[in-house]
Every structure is written in structure tokens, then in C-alpha cells.
Design an enzyme around this catalytic site. Structure first.
Site, short mmCIF file in Angstrom:
data_model
loop_
_atom_site.label_atom_id
_atom_site.label_comp_id
_atom_site.label_asym_id
_atom_site.label_seq_id
_atom_site.Cartn_x
_atom_site.Cartn_y
_atom_site.Cartn_z
N GLY A 136 0.83 -1.19 0.00
CA GLY A 136 0.00 0.00 0.00
C GLY A 136 0.87 1.24 0.00
N LYS A 191 4.79 -0.45 -9.43
CA LYS A 191 4.72 0.98 -9.10
C LYS A 191 6.11 1.57 -8.90
CE LYS A 191 5.64 0.61 -4.50
NZ LYS A 191 6.43 1.44 -3.55
N THR A 248 3.99 6.61 -4.18
CA THR A 248 5.39 6.42 -4.53
C THR A 248 5.83 7.40 -5.62
OG1 THR A 248 5.17 4.08 -3.98
CG2 THR A 248 7.10 4.70 -5.23
#
Length: 331
Positions: A136, A191, A248
Site C-alpha cells: 500500500g 509501481k 510512490t
């Protein structure tokens, strides 16, 4: 009393140990360097990674993995992805027969293109339903400072996921459960690669339009790969997908975004590594993710260009031109 071993004394492992301690679990951190472990034992602080964070009294540390693992109900794995297999082979004999193994790692193994949970199952010799993953938008310095955050605990055994959820629920850390391990792991791994691209774009002083496009098209290629591997596409709309990707990409606390900024300023891979001095998982994972995508016939153009910049020395401006000049198509 519930016990946990956190194997890895980096910033995320240390922050997660704090969460566990604050939630009522006794925690032993394993640190590779004895001086780090000794400082945690004596002062309650990891002065190498989170020097301003006071750890709960329930948290201690050792440089002996067998000592850390003794009686642990939860084994938290928080080492660089590419070092997991070798480390876990040494640790496996000391892991309890019903301990839940929890992966904090967000990467894909080079050579095998396996997700971290697959590496854990294979190396530790445990069934897949004993492995949970946490993923997460979880920037360690914010969590260590008790800034509110949410996360996902994924495990094919929902009862185990719930047990981990209960062990890490605090007033500042809110976990949700999920059974889609594949989706949660891929969201966390890809990601990092997209954040490298976002950092490159930031350093090149490109506008918000292209940065928004990188996030959304990055999510699209992550979802394509996930679906090809059997993930639930809805996972990528949640915390382990869009949530982690946005956090991120946009945060200056992100290692991968920061690393990308160095590349975007024209530094070589070696220069960027020397400047950041921390592991940016996306740098190595982009190779494995590219190979995984090719093996399943999935198109991932942003990942391909990040790999070219990182490992083939392609100028970021050339990579951007190649992305923008691809054949047009339907979204």
C-alpha cells in the site's frame, strides 16, 4: 503473548516493527550489523535509518537470526528483493511450524521472474496459505512519525490475513484484508518502475499532464500484467494498486522517485546509486518485470523505456520521444 521477528533493519522494517510494538506485539528486529542491533537495544532507536524515531519498549534487536526467530508467530521479511532467496535459505530452519510469513518486499526476482511470495514458498518450503504480503502507500518515515496511513494485508487464507491485520492495527495505521496476493504483489512491484519514470519526468521539468499520464498509463500496464497472471483487476483500483502508485510517484520521500530524478538530471546508473545510497527496488525489478511481461505477451511500454534508461544507457529524452511516438490506439 504474540511475538514477531522482523528480518531486516532498514527504514520500512523498523517502522513496521514500531507498528507491531504499538499494537501490542513483542518484536525482535534482526539487523545484519551488530552495531545497529546494539544501538536499538540500548537506546531504542535505529540511528542508521530512522534516527528520530523512538521505538516501543516491546521492540528489541539482535544480529543473530535464530534468536530473532525463536518463538515468533509472525516472521516479517524486509530485505532487498534480490537478496531474499539466499537469506531465507539460511533462516528457514529456525522458522516455527505454524508461523505466518509476512512479506514487506516489493519486487520481482531476477532470472526466475517470481514474485516474493513464490520465492518464500519455494525457499522456506511452506504452503502458500502461510504467506501474507503487505502492500500500500506506506512511506516509512511518515508511518514512523505516526502519520495516518492505510495498507492491505493479502493472503489466500483470510484467517491469517485477519490475524496479521489485528497485529498491526493502531490509531495511525489502518490495514485492510484481501485474498488477491498476485494483484497486491504486482501493484507493489510495478509501481516502483513507474515511480522511476515519474522521477525522471520531474527532473526534466515536464508538466503535470505527462506526470498524470505516467500514473494512469502505468496503472493500465500494471493491470494488464496482473490480469494475465490471474489477479483481480479491481485490486489495482485500491490501496495496493492506485494508492501505492500515487504515493510512490508523488512523494519526495520515495526512493524510486528520487532515484529517477537523478537519472533525469543526466546521471548514470552508478552515479545515481552513489547519490541515493539506498535500494531503489524498481531499478532491478524493471528487468524482471519486462521479462515477465514478454513471457506473457503483455505490452508494458513505460517499463520497457525505464529498463532502457537504467540498463542500456538510453538518454531519457530519447526514451520519452519513443513513448510519445508509438502508434496511436484506443484506450
Amino acid at each position: 503473548m504474540t511475538r514477531a521477528a522482523v528480518l531486516g533493519a532498514g527504514s520500512w522494517g523498523t517502522a513496521f516493527a514500531k507498528v507491531l510494538g504499538d499494537a501490542g506485539t513483542d518484536v525482535t528486529i534482526w539487523a545484519r550489523r551488530e552495531r545497529v542491533a546494539a544501538h536499538i537495544r540500548e537506546y531504542g532507536v535505529n540511528n542508521e535509518y530512522l534516527p528520530s524515531t523512538r521505538l516501543p519498549e516491546r521492540v528489541t534487536a539482535t544480529s543473530d537470526p535464530a534468536e530473532a526467530l525463536k518463538g515468533a508467530d509472525f516472521v516479517i521479511l524486509s530485505v532487498p528483493s534480490q537478496s531474499l532467496r539466499g537469506n531465507l535459505a539460511d533462516w528457514a530452519p529456525h522458522i516455527g511450524p505454524d508461523a505466518t510469513l509476512v512479506s514487506l518486499m516489493k519486487g520481482i526476482e531476477l532470472g526466475t521472474t517470481k514474485r516474493m511470495s513464490q520465492v518464500i514458498v519455494e525457499t522456506a518450503g511452506v504452503p502458500a496459505d502461510r504467506v501474507a504480503v503487505v502492500s500500500g502507500p506506506n512511506l516509512a518515515p511518515e508511518i514512523a512519525a505516526e502519520q495516518p496511513a492505510a495498507t492491505v494485508v493479502a493472503c489466500t487464507d483470510l484467517d491469517r490475513a485477519t490475524a496479521v491485520q489485528n497485529a498491526i492495527t493502531t490509531r495511525y495505521f489502518r490495514p485492510y484484508t484481501n485474498t488477491d496476493v498476485i494483484g497486491c504483489e504486482l501493484g507493489g512491484a510495478v509501481k516502483n518502475v513507474i515511480a522511476l519514470a515519474y522521477g525522471i519526468a520531474t527532473a526534466m521539468r515536464l508538466g503535470d499532464n505527462i506526470k498524470a499520464a505516467l500514473i494512469t498509463r502505468g496503472l493500465a500496464e500494471t493491470t494488464r500484467l496482473g490480469v494475465a497472471l490471474g489477479a483481480d483487476p479491481m485490486t489495482f483500483a485500491g490501496l495496493a494498486g492506485m494508492g501505492d502508485l500515487v504515493g510512490t510517484c508523488t512523494s519526495p520521500l520515495s526512493r524510486n522517485r528520487t532515484f529517477g530524478e537523478h537519472l533525469g538530471r543526466g546521471e548514470t546508473l552508478e552515479q545515481a546509486q552513489a547519490s541515493t545510497r539506498q535500494t531503489a527496488e524498481g531499478v532491478k525489478s524493471c528487468l524482471a518485470i519486462r521479462d515477465l511481461a514478454r513471457a506473457h505477451g503483455v505490452e508494458m511500454p513505460i517499463t520497457e523505456q525505464v529498463e532502457r534508461v537504467c540498463h542500456e544507457g538510453v538518454d531519457p529524452r530519447v526514451a520519452l520521444t519513443d513513448l510519445m511516438s508509438r502508434d496511436t490506439k484506443s484506450e
